[in-house]
Design a protein around this motif. Sequence first.
Motif, PDB file in Angstrom:
ATOM      1  N   UNK A  54       4.112 -37.814  18.551  1.00 36.17           N
ATOM      2  CA  UNK A  54       5.225 -38.762  18.527  1.00 36.17           C
ATOM      3  C   UNK A  54       5.540 -39.204  17.102  1.00 36.17           C
ATOM      4  N   UNK A  55       4.523 -39.436  16.289  1.00 37.28           N
ATOM      5  CA  UNK A  55       4.779 -39.803  14.892  1.00 37.28           C
ATOM      6  C   UNK A  55       5.540 -38.685  14.187  1.00 37.28           C
ATOM      7  N   UNK A  56       5.144 -37.442  14.438  1.00 37.86           N
ATOM      8  CA  UNK A  56       5.836 -36.309  13.814  1.00 37.86           C
ATOM      9  C   UNK A  56       7.283 -36.219  14.288  1.00 37.86           C
ATOM     10  N   UNK A  57       7.503 -36.425  15.584  1.00 35.58           N
ATOM     11  CA  UNK A  57       8.865 -36.350  16.124  1.00 35.58           C
ATOM     12  C   UNK A  57       9.739 -37.448  15.538  1.00 35.58           C
ATOM     13  N   UNK A 109       7.565 -42.352   5.671  1.00 39.41           N
ATOM     14  CA  UNK A 109       7.985 -43.390   6.593  1.00 39.41           C
ATOM     15  C   UNK A 109       6.762 -44.224   6.981  1.00 39.41           C
ATOM     16  N   UNK A 110       6.949 -45.538   7.098  1.00 41.19           N
ATOM     17  CA  UNK A 110       5.882 -46.421   7.559  1.00 41.19           C
ATOM     18  C   UNK A 110       6.224 -46.917   8.955  1.00 41.19           C
ATOM     19  N   UNK A 111       5.281 -46.728   9.878  1.00 44.88           N
ATOM     20  CA  UNK A 111       5.482 -47.037  11.292  1.00 44.88           C
ATOM     21  C   UNK A 111       4.450 -48.040  11.796  1.00 44.88           C
ATOM     22  N   UNK A 112       4.831 -48.729  12.861  1.00 48.41           N
ATOM     23  CA  UNK A 112       3.892 -49.574  13.611  1.00 48.41           C
ATOM     24  C   UNK A 112       4.045 -49.274  15.088  1.00 48.41           C
ATOM     25  N   UNK A 388       1.449 -44.395   7.998  1.00 48.46           N
ATOM     26  CA  UNK A 388       2.385 -43.714   7.118  1.00 48.46           C
ATOM     27  C   UNK A 388       2.524 -42.266   7.559  1.00 48.46           C
ATOM     28  N   UNK A 389       3.747 -41.748   7.523  1.00 48.58           N
ATOM     29  CA  UNK A 389       3.995 -40.364   7.908  1.00 48.58           C
ATOM     30  C   UNK A 389       4.860 -39.717   6.835  1.00 48.58           C
ATOM     31  N   UNK A 390       4.313 -38.696   6.190  1.00 45.39           N
ATOM     32  CA  UNK A 390       5.023 -38.047   5.098  1.00 45.39           C
ATOM     33  C   UNK A 390       6.099 -37.107   5.631  1.00 45.39           C
ATOM     34  N   UNK A 391       7.214 -37.131   4.929  1.00 45.78           N
ATOM     35  CA  UNK A 391       8.342 -36.240   5.202  1.00 45.78           C
ATOM     36  C   UNK A 391       8.548 -35.433   3.930  1.00 45.78           C
ATOM     37  N   UNK A 392       8.136 -34.186   3.973  1.00 41.24           N
ATOM     38  CA  UNK A 392       8.065 -33.369   2.755  1.00 41.24           C
ATOM     39  C   UNK A 392       8.884 -32.097   2.935  1.00 41.24           C
ATOM     40  N   UNK A 393       9.770 -31.841   1.976  1.00 37.85           N
ATOM     41  CA  UNK A 393      10.608 -30.657   2.059  1.00 37.85           C
ATOM     42  C   UNK A 393      11.459 -30.614   3.298  1.00 37.85           C
ATOM     43  N   UNK A 394      11.782 -31.792   3.853  1.00 36.29           N
ATOM     44  CA  UNK A 394      12.639 -31.856   5.037  1.00 36.29           C
ATOM     45  C   UNK A 394      11.915 -31.687   6.352  1.00 36.29           C
ATOM     46  N   UNK A 396       8.317 -33.097   8.921  1.00 35.60           N
ATOM     47  CA  UNK A 396       7.193 -34.008   9.119  1.00 35.60           C
ATOM     48  C   UNK A 396       5.922 -33.352   8.611  1.00 35.60           C
ATOM     49  N   UNK A 397       5.071 -34.167   7.994  1.00 32.58           N
ATOM     50  CA  UNK A 397       3.856 -33.617   7.400  1.00 32.58           C
ATOM     51  C   UNK A 397       2.680 -34.542   7.706  1.00 32.58           C
ATOM     52  N   UNK A 398       1.834 -34.798   6.742  1.00 32.38           N
ATOM     53  CA  UNK A 398       0.583 -35.515   6.971  1.00 32.38           C
ATOM     54  C   UNK A 398       0.814 -36.990   7.307  1.00 32.38           C
TER      55      UNK A 398
END
Length: 422
Positions: A54-57, A109-112, A388-394, A396-398
Amino acid sequence: MPQGKGGSLLGYEAWRERLYGPLREEGLFTWDRMYDEEYALATILPISERERREIAEATERLGAVFTRTVRIVRQSGEELFEELGLPEATWGAVRIAVSEQLPTVIGRFDFAWTDEGLKMLEFNADTPTSIVEAYHVNGRISAEYGMADPNEGMAAHIGEAFREAVEAYRLDGYRTGSIVFSALDWHEEDAGTTRYLMRQSGLEGARFAALADLRLYEGRLCLLRDGKHEPIDLLYRLHAMEKLAEDRDTDGYPTGSHVLDLIAERKLAVLNPPSALIAQTKALQALIWNLYEAGEFYDEAEREAIRSYMLPTYMENRFEGRCAYVTKPILGREGGGVTLYEADGTFLERDGEALYWEQPMIYQQRVELPTVTVRREGGTAGARLLWGSFWIGGRASAIVARAGGRITGNLAYFVPVGMERS
């Protein structure tokens, strides 16, 4: 607590040293303690495969919303730049992007997790950190606990994104032969993060340089080395764009504005690209929410992403008397300048640092970060969890987890995360 060699139970401090001592000695992660305080915890937080997906989506879907919004803003007039709080010195530069599909190369992105599901609090699009923790440290720690790394294999995303960005600049007519990665060399975390990115980028001939060693010379940004000015074609900077706009030489000359002019004139390529500042300003979240409420601009899939993962955000207070809210400086970082309020306007808590209070504020619906119990030096304690969810090169990542107070500041703990092995 995991068992040490010989089967005896290790105390927390000894176990912590077993985890982070080797990383420190390797020189890749040397800031497991910061400001003489524990930063990296010797514990692990489980995350389910469903939560990880879900975080990746959410990251992918919000990335698409920000991409489309930034593309339109870049083409807008300076009045909108002013409304978004972008420093005037950046107005020429922020129209520059690596490509129409990449408002930034490395963002977070920072999520809760809330009672209403996963919610995005902000987007760190310009100079995100916690990169070494997510892409290198987390895997080492999760392995010690016998758990799967939710970021396994994702360090490759960094190199792919950097190489694609440099190639996009090259195809757009930029020189890319001389590449410098730069940060404050005295700042252990910033310098270490920048050196790690340089290694992971795989860019041939890339060099690290302290920000203090960069000079303007004969119409170019140069690296001053051994008394010689070496022109820079492409600069990775772990230095905020709005800070660059304020930079002055010791004699008062506005060096930052001059560098921004070089960027606007396409004489210098930079990563993250200048367009990242548009995505960085929290005022963009207010613009997105305003367009969403007005039923304008976004298609149904984008509207669903905004409805599902974003929080109501405005440039004026529409919450008092209705629900709890938070004020945030539009270009604040690390929780700086944040204040929490109850629904009746009663003050609850504010950030204790001195930075960012002079900036315009956004008003955002307040959500409570979930509380987790963490083990740390001195025993166990409750802490508020931020993802935190990284968005790299367009894409979802780590992911990376931090635990602190109601306001996640720069002293919040790094908490390794792991998944049960299937």
